[in-house]
Motif scaffolding. Sequence first.
Motif: not given
Length: 492
Positions: A26-47, A56-60
């Motif tokens: 239940y902890h969000l990842t990119g599914g593949v590749g690398w992620i860092n900061d959360p961005n644009g965390f905001a409601p939109y159209k009820g979600e 996406p292309y590397d784990t760095q």
Amino acid sequence: MTEKLQKARDYEALHRPEVKSQLPAYHLTGGVGWINDPNGFAPYKGEYHLFFQYYPYDTQWGPMHWGHAKTKDFIRWEFLPAALAPDAEYDKDGCFSGGAVEMPDGRQLLLYTGVEIRPEGEFQTQCVAIGDGVNYEKCEGNPVITAESLPEGSSTRDFRDPKIWRENDTYYAVTVNRGKDGSGDVLLYESEDGLRWQRASILYSCGHRYGTMWECPDLFHLDGKDVLVHSVMEMRAKTLEYHNGNCKMYHIGHMDEEKCFHAEVSHAMENGIDFYAPQTLEALDGRRILIGWMQAWEGAKQKIPGMGFMGQMTVPRELTLRDGRLLQMPVRELEAYRANKVAYKDITIQEETSLPGISGKVLDMILEITPTETLYSRFTLDINKGGGFQTSITLFPQKGTILLDRSFSGFPHDVNHIREFPADFHDGKIRLRLLLDRYSAELFVGDGEQAASMVLYPPKNADGITFRADAPVRVSIEKYDLEIRDNWRAAQ
Ligand code: FRU
């Protein structure tokens, strides 16, 4: 759509694992590749939408894209296709962190930092992309906020991370900038339409008090106060509250008529090993919800064998203020996924003990620890235990601290594995809530007076939990498995 964005979308669609049990539950990842900061965390159209710094292309870390996901309840997420790629001249070296907001006409506006390296140096400017929740068009007028708006003597290189919101028909954004004294400033901008911006104030300045450059600011109202949050680079350790390197802080205070922020109290925001660059939103029911990047930059530079992704977000947390402190607790929506309750009431523990039904890797556990006649000086909870692995959480009521030790938690490298932090005990009594997922632990003390997260890479079968103390201790436990089915689907 540009070739670069199409390539990222094709790549993630092909490479996100079919077998979702390789991902956190239940902890969000990119599914593949690398992620860092959360961005644009905001409601939109009820979600609720969440974008993230993404390669996406590397784990760095690499040229920054914006990955994209959405959720209805902060726990079950759907992946959306990558939203931004560094494909314009002004962001060719990265689409850095930023925010999102729903426009009155129903479109979604993203405000982000464009990075451009020219022969004469690196330039960071603020840029806009507008879209429908899936596809975004970068605006012709980009960049919309440039160095011209900066106070005299500011750096044009360190000017980033706009967090946008809308209030009383006006758009606001806070950004960070390296001011003329070489340390961080938070700047406040205003706009009528989200496209034409003016600087409203230097909201708050570091003045070399807290590290050097700041990153990822956020400003919001909470329980009658204004709260300013930002991350700090090159913090110098101070007591057990602040550790060296990348820290994050909050200030509780108020804005004056000149739109300057005055801090009444300032504190470190999290006590764990892995937490940075948090962002908040106002939920549709008014709650202030925070999500952070559950990773320290220092530890992120390693490659974890067999892992197709690097970087996770914390569980979204509800924020409240009490007695000059910012409290953080997991969103209440998590409770809907609890299953298989196991409870023990007031059992006495001293020798190392494991309890029937208390084990597992994806769970929510509440512990109440009460001293008996002699006040214990240490109580240890070992998790992810088995085959020589374990992660230890030790309470020191006499010192008033908690120590995290993940030295035996499957890391291939010797990054920082130990952190001790001050915690609120009441005559040795303490209540803890522990969230475990396949690759992390998050600890909440009391009502969220302290929160501490860390990523862990134990082998699959290391799922034991034991308790031990140096004097008899009374323990009550309530433990639930967390069952989150069908997470990480691609949105249709
Ligand atoms: C913080 C940060 C931001 C920047 C982004 C780049 O972790 O350094 O300041 O926008 O990451 O990926």
